[in-house]
Design a protein around this motif. Structure first.
Motif, PDB file in Angstrom:
ATOM      1  N   ALA A 208       9.565  -3.947   3.776  1.00 26.06           N
ATOM      2  CA  ALA A 208       8.791  -2.802   3.302  1.00 26.06           C
ATOM      3  C   ALA A 208       7.543  -3.233   2.547  1.00 26.06           C
ATOM      4  O   ALA A 208       6.417  -2.857   2.899  1.00 26.06           O
ATOM      5  CB  ALA A 208       9.666  -1.914   2.418  1.00 26.06           C
ATOM      6  N   VAL A 209       7.723  -4.034   1.506  1.00 22.74           N
ATOM      7  CA  VAL A 209       6.593  -4.376   0.625  1.00 22.74           C
ATOM      8  C   VAL A 209       5.706  -5.448   1.252  1.00 22.74           C
ATOM      9  O   VAL A 209       4.490  -5.258   1.393  1.00 22.74           O
ATOM     10  CB  VAL A 209       7.098  -4.826  -0.763  1.00 22.74           C
ATOM     11  N   LEU A 210       6.310  -6.567   1.654  1.00 20.77           N
ATOM     12  CA  LEU A 210       5.502  -7.617   2.276  1.00 20.77           C
ATOM     13  C   LEU A 210       4.970  -7.160   3.631  1.00 20.77           C
ATOM     14  O   LEU A 210       3.866  -7.541   4.032  1.00 20.77           O
ATOM     15  CB  LEU A 210       6.319  -8.898   2.429  1.00 20.77           C
ATOM     16  N   GLY A 211       5.757  -6.350   4.334  1.00 20.20           N
ATOM     17  CA  GLY A 211       5.286  -5.812   5.615  1.00 20.20           C
ATOM     18  C   GLY A 211       4.069  -4.922   5.431  1.00 20.20           C
ATOM     19  O   GLY A 211       3.108  -4.984   6.214  1.00 20.20           O
ATOM     20  N   THR A 212       4.079  -4.085   4.396  1.00 16.78           N
ATOM     21  CA  THR A 212       2.910  -3.249   4.103  1.00 16.78           C
ATOM     22  C   THR A 212       1.718  -4.109   3.726  1.00 16.78           C
ATOM     23  O   THR A 212       0.582  -3.862   4.174  1.00 16.78           O
ATOM     24  CB  THR A 212       3.232  -2.258   2.973  1.00 16.78           C
ATOM     25  N   ALA A 213       1.952  -5.130   2.911  1.00 12.12           N
ATOM     26  CA  ALA A 213       0.855  -6.029   2.522  1.00 12.12           C
ATOM     27  C   ALA A 213       0.265  -6.715   3.748  1.00 12.12           C
ATOM     28  O   ALA A 213      -0.964  -6.827   3.889  1.00 12.12           O
ATOM     29  CB  ALA A 213       1.361  -7.072   1.522  1.00 12.12           C
ATOM     30  N   ALA A 214       1.126  -7.167   4.669  1.00 14.87           N
ATOM     31  CA  ALA A 214       0.645  -7.837   5.878  1.00 14.87           C
ATOM     32  C   ALA A 214      -0.140  -6.872   6.766  1.00 14.87           C
ATOM     33  O   ALA A 214      -1.155  -7.252   7.371  1.00 14.87           O
ATOM     34  CB  ALA A 214       1.830  -8.443   6.647  1.00 14.87           C
ATOM     35  N   MET A 215       0.347  -5.623   6.863  1.00 15.84           N
ATOM     36  CA  MET A 215      -0.383  -4.621   7.635  1.00 15.84           C
ATOM     37  C   MET A 215      -1.782  -4.405   7.071  1.00 15.84           C
ATOM     38  O   MET A 215      -2.777  -4.363   7.806  1.00 15.84           O
ATOM     39  CB  MET A 215       0.371  -3.291   7.633  1.00 15.84           C
ATOM     40  N   VAL A 216      -1.854  -4.276   5.743  1.00 12.22           N
ATOM     41  CA  VAL A 216      -3.155  -4.062   5.103  1.00 12.22           C
ATOM     42  C   VAL A 216      -4.064  -5.261   5.318  1.00 12.22           C
ATOM     43  O   VAL A 216      -5.255  -5.111   5.633  1.00 12.22           O
ATOM     44  CB  VAL A 216      -2.960  -3.771   3.601  1.00 12.22           C
ATOM     45  N   GLU A 217      -3.523  -6.461   5.163  1.00  8.71           N
ATOM     46  CA  GLU A 217      -4.331  -7.665   5.394  1.00  8.71           C
ATOM     47  C   GLU A 217      -4.905  -7.669   6.810  1.00  8.71           C
ATOM     48  O   GLU A 217      -6.090  -7.970   7.018  1.00  8.71           O
ATOM     49  CB  GLU A 217      -3.478  -8.919   5.158  1.00  8.71           C
ATOM     50  N   GLY A 218      -4.055  -7.345   7.785  1.00  5.49           N
ATOM     51  CA  GLY A 218      -4.512  -7.352   9.172  1.00  5.49           C
ATOM     52  C   GLY A 218      -5.565  -6.304   9.445  1.00  5.49           C
ATOM     53  O   GLY A 218      -6.585  -6.574  10.096  1.00  5.49           O
TER      54      GLY A 218
END
Length: 256
Positions: free
Chosen positions: A191-201
């Motif tokens: 949830a949290v790291l996945g959201t961060a990775a989505m935003v980075e991408g």
């Protein structure tokens, strides 16, 4: 003083501005059943915390994505002052929007774009972690040109808990590792790291499309700090960005 009201789907933020300075701010749940009377009573209570009275408010500006409450807040505002501004078509002349259908752009997204350009410069990218995760883009001319909308972090978690029988409600904390060693850590990672990775991408792709690798990236919204702890993609965290944008639009309307 100017009262800015940001009506989100989940929470409503209130900000009292003394000139350009945000003097006080409050958050309340967004309840679509609230009447003007209930909103009025809540506002009185928030002001009394700081020994303030309604008479200190000489202007009210609001932006909202909840149509049911817009008329109620307008009724509250008109009880207090005749100087009322609603971010939308009436404020189009003081904002810069370059989109195929400007009327469809959410008032909160316009406020974010105005604040980003005014206080942090252009080009800039705003990531607003609310009910939805909104990414709003301001080009090098200072115009809002579009962005992206994804399901919010809490919505995603609620959907997972509702559909996965063996996963209970889990706190949205930043995990120490991407490899979760138990169910709690695994869900937090996703949830949290996945959201961060989505935003980075998405931010990387947006910068490429803008041709502006140094565009400033600003995080705002209720869960901004949780995600910001998991990434270095943000240049600024400004929890009051939307309120500042609403207040800036109201000032431009006054000065035009």
């Amino acid at each position: 003083m100017l009262l800015a009201v940001d009506m989100g789907n989940t929470q409503t933020a209130l900000g009292l501005f003394d000139g350009t300075e945000l003097a006080h701010s409050w958050r309340m749940p967004t309840d679509r059943t609230f009447t003007a009377d209930e909103l009025h009573v809540r506002l009185l209570g928030y002001l009394r915390v700081y020994d303030l009275r309604l008479e200190c408010i000489d202007a009210i500006a609001f932006a909202g994505v909840v149509p049911q409450l817009t008329s109620e807040w307008r009724a509250v505002a008109q009880r207090i002052t005749q100087n009322v501004v609603a971010v939308g078509p009436q404020t189009a002349d003081v904002v810069r929007v370059d989109a195929p259908h400007p009327a469809e752009v959410g008032a909160d997204r316009i406020a974010n774009a105005v604040a980003a350009e005014q206080f942090y410069g252009a080009p800039s990218i705003v990531v607003d972690f609310g009910t939805a995760t909104n990414i709003d883009v301001v080009d090098d001319r200072g115009y809002y040109i579009g962005g992206a909308i994804a399901p919010g972090l809490r919505i995603s978690m609620d959907a997972l808990v509702a559909r996965a029988a063996r996963i209970a409600s889990i706190p949205l904390d930043t995990p120490q590792h991407a490899i979760g060693r138990d169910t709690v850590e695994a869900v937090q990672s996703g949830a949290v790291l996945g959201t961060a990775a989505m935003v980075e991408g998405l931010v990387a792709r947006i910068k490429d499309e803008l041709g502006s690798p140094r565009a400033r990236v600003i995080a705002t919204g209720g869960l901004a700090n949780v995600v910001a702890d998991s990434t270095d993609v943000f240049d600024v965290i400004d929890q009051q960005l939307t309120l500042k944008g609403i207040a800036e639009i109201a000032r431009r309307m006054r000065d035009r």
